[in-house]
Design an enzyme around this catalytic site. Structure first.
Site, PDB file in Angstrom:
ATOM      1  CG  LEU A  90      -2.047  -1.111   1.120  1.00  0.00           C
ATOM      2  CD1 LEU A  90      -3.071  -0.926   2.243  1.00  0.00           C
ATOM      3  CD2 LEU A  90      -2.764  -1.160  -0.222  1.00  0.00           C
ATOM      4  NE  ARG A  91       4.646   0.311  -3.941  1.00  0.00           N
ATOM      5  CZ  ARG A  91       5.256  -0.863  -3.963  1.00  0.00           C
ATOM      6  NH1 ARG A  91       5.755  -1.394  -2.845  1.00  0.00           N
ATOM      7  NH2 ARG A  91       5.391  -1.527  -5.103  1.00  0.00           N
TER       8      ARG A  91
ATOM      9  CG  ASN B 123      11.481  -9.044  -8.621  1.00  0.00           C
ATOM     10  OD1 ASN B 123      11.737  -9.221  -9.799  1.00  0.00           O
ATOM     11  ND2 ASN B 123      12.195  -8.250  -7.854  1.00  0.00           N
TER      12      ASN B 123
ATOM     13  CG  ASP C 101       3.623  -9.263  -5.161  1.00  0.00           C
ATOM     14  OD1 ASP C 101       3.836  -8.272  -4.441  1.00  0.00           O
ATOM     15  OD2 ASP C 101       4.509  -9.798  -5.857  1.00  0.00           O
TER      16      ASP C 101
ATOM     17  CG  HIS D  68       6.284   0.001  -9.047  1.00  0.00           C
ATOM     18  ND1 HIS D  68       7.123   0.346  -8.027  1.00  0.00           N
ATOM     19  CD2 HIS D  68       6.208  -1.344  -9.022  1.00  0.00           C
ATOM     20  CE1 HIS D  68       7.551  -0.748  -7.410  1.00  0.00           C
ATOM     21  NE2 HIS D  68       7.003  -1.792  -7.988  1.00  0.00           N
TER      22      HIS D  68
ATOM     23  N   PRO E 265      10.056  -3.709 -10.550  1.00  0.00           N
ATOM     24  CG  PRO E 265      10.891  -5.297  -9.057  1.00  0.00           C
ATOM     25  CD  PRO E 265      11.126  -3.891  -9.566  1.00  0.00           C
TER      26      PRO E 265
HETATM   27  N1  LIG Z   1       6.620  -8.224  -6.526  1.00  0.00           N
HETATM   28  C1  LIG Z   1       7.290  -7.206  -6.997  1.00  0.00           C
HETATM   29  O1  LIG Z   1       7.730  -7.257  -8.144  1.00  0.00           O
HETATM   30  N2  LIG Z   1       7.500  -6.093  -6.272  1.00  0.00           N
HETATM   31  C2  LIG Z   1       7.135  -5.853  -4.916  1.00  0.00           C
HETATM   32  C3  LIG Z   1       8.014  -6.555  -3.935  1.00  0.00           C
HETATM   33  C4  LIG Z   1       7.763  -8.027  -3.837  1.00  0.00           C
HETATM   34  O2  LIG Z   1       6.619  -8.471  -3.617  1.00  0.00           O
HETATM   35  O3  LIG Z   1       8.712  -8.795  -3.917  1.00  0.00           O
HETATM   36  C5  LIG Z   1       7.146  -4.368  -4.673  1.00  0.00           C
HETATM   37  O4  LIG Z   1       7.146  -3.912  -3.511  1.00  0.00           O
HETATM   38  O5  LIG Z   1       7.104  -3.604  -5.642  1.00  0.00           O
HETATM   39 ZN   LIG Z   2       8.078 -10.493  -2.880  1.00  0.00          ZN
END
Ligand SMILES: NC(=O)N[C@@H](CC(=O)O)C(=O)O
Ligand SMILES: [Zn+2]
Length: 438
Positions: free
Chosen positions: A64-65, A281, A308, A312, A326
């Site tokens: 949620l940043r 990722n 996940d 971004h 990612p």
């Molecule tokens: N999954 C991703 O590619 N990125 C996630 C980190 C993570 O879940 O590994 C992130 O915080 O952006």
């Molecule tokens: Zn992860």
């Protein structure tokens, strides 16, 4: 006498997708009645004929940043996205800025989530200070805070030092909390941006081998066995991980795993365009991995779906593949993807959807009021799904601040229409309700 203003009558639902249509009356926070033609008696009536009623979804893996990257997501915008996706609880990962490695941050996340009031936002605490993998964070203090941290993870990073991981596992079992591992042996992924295989080789992208994930899954299964602890594997992405899960379960090891909607739907053929929207990722793998993950989820070897959700900023996704960040959005598209990848091909029925989206995650992390059966007397955390509604994803229209969805312009056949959190409507007709439930 009129029913209290907080009453809601869901008219004509299919419980877990099964007929005949029935009504569900919610009074206050609880399910007060289930049956045909219930009396509305002043309750707000939701015409839900033919829609599928499921327990509210629980997401074990959300970014949620907030604090730190409110330009990409906030607890408020992320809560709206979660509610629209049918979620009544989410776990907000610790890789914020500052890192959620102290009770100050974890309590803030919980409080802010309660203020927004659209979904329970459970803070995930960091396992190690600053996610650096060197020194255990104050797990006990975070677990005892107002945010009652139930899950710890350095997600975004792997706890690669086996001694630190072993200590965290030992500590977690005495605290009764869950350790969730981002399984990635970092010495095998230096510079890696894509799945190591023919596609990455042809495109000239540095490869991330399956063994980077699988070696940590195997190691952590053994560490959990020795510590007598539970371990949870974040975003399982390979067929080998599914095999290792089967093996570990066969040994009686307490290990659980999640899979993301994107790893159920997409494979690395998406990388042909070099569009960094597909960078994530662990990376998108091969079709054989996708098939194994679907089968693993159907069989219960993989326990649950977790998004996940990783917002971004545009400038971090629109650049060259190798330097882009990612991660991809996931909350508002998760259910639709699970239906298309699992229900439509006959791998899961709607009871199975309830299991992987709600019941198992609630159990794994120990939430007592989520993932409950839809029965009279239970707390009303509920999600209504229209399985005959075609909708097309548009990143611009999603509730997140960031718009990085790899599902742009894809059309899906199912959509969440209504979400109910403790008896209060948080989403009505696909639109977020305000805090007063209006
Ligand atoms: N999954 C991703 O590619 N990125 C996630 C980190 C993570 O879940 O590994 C992130 O915080 O952006
Ligand atoms: Zn992860």
């Amino acid at each position: 006498m009129n029913a209290p203003a907080t009453s809601v009558l869901l008219r004509g639902v299919l419980l877990y997708g099964e007929g005949p249509e029935t009504d569900v009356l919610i009074t206050g926070e609880e399910i007060a009645g289930i049956g045909a033609d219930l009396d509305a008696d002043g309750a707000e009536v939701v015409d839900a004929r033919g829609q599928i009623l499921l327990p509210g979804f629980v997401d074990m893996h959300t970014h949620l940043r907030e604090p730190g990257r409110e330009d990409t997501e906030t607890i408020e915008s992320g809560s709206a996205a979660a509610a629209l996706g049918g979620y009544t609880a989410v776990f907000a990962m610790a890789n914020t800025d500052p890192v959620a490695d102290s009770v100050v941050v974890t309590d803030h996340v919980w409080r802010r989530g309660q203020e927004v009031g659209l979904v329970d936002v459970h803070p995930v605490g960091a396992i190690t200070v600053g996610l650096k993998g060197k020194q255990l964070a104050e797990m006990a203090t975070m677990a005892a805070g107002i945010g009652r941290v139930k899950m710890f993870s350095d997600d975004g990073h792997c706890v690669d030092d086996p001694l630190i991981m072993r200590r965290a596992l030992e500590y977690s079992s005495s605290l009764g909390v869950l350790i969730a591992q981002h399984a990635e042996e970092p010495r095998l992924t230096v510079g890696a941006v894509a799945h190591e295989g023919p596609t990455a080789a042809r495109l000239g992208l540095a490869g991330w081998p399956r063994a980077a994930e699988e070696s940590i899954v195997a190691r952590d299964a053994l560490l959990a066995r020795d510590a007598g602890a539970r371990v949870h594997i974040c975003h399982a992405s390979t067929a080998g991980t599914v095999e290792l899960m089967k093996w570990a379960r066969g040994q009686g090891i307490s290990i659980t795993a999640e899979v993301t909607p994107h790893h159920l739907l997409l494979d690395d053929s998406r990388l042909e365009t070099y569009d960094a929207i597909n960078k994530v990722n662990p990376p998108l793998r091969e079709k054989s991995d996708v098939d194994a993950l679907r089968k693993g989820l159907a069989d219960g070897v993989i326990d649950c779906v977790a998004t996940d959700h990783a917002p971004h900023a545009e400038q971090d996704k629109c650049c060259e593949f190798s330097i882009a960040r990612p991660g991809m959005l996931g909350l508002e598209t998760a259910l639709s993807i699970v239906v298309d990848t699992m229900v439509t091909p006959g791998l899961l029925d709607w009871r199975g959807v309830a299991r992987v989206m709600s019941e198992r995650p609630a159990e794994i992390v120990g939430l007592v009021d989520q993932g409950r059966p839809i029965e009279v007397g239970e707390i009303a955390n509920l999600t209504l799904v229209d399985a005959n509604s075609s909708w097309t994803v548009s990143g611009e229209k999603l509730a997140s601040v960031a718009h990085n969805t790899p599902f742009e312009d894809m059309t899906f056949s199912s959509k969440v229409t209504t979400t109910v959190l403790r008896g209060r409507i948080t989403v009505r007709d696909g639109v977020v309700a305000n805090r007063a439930g209006e």
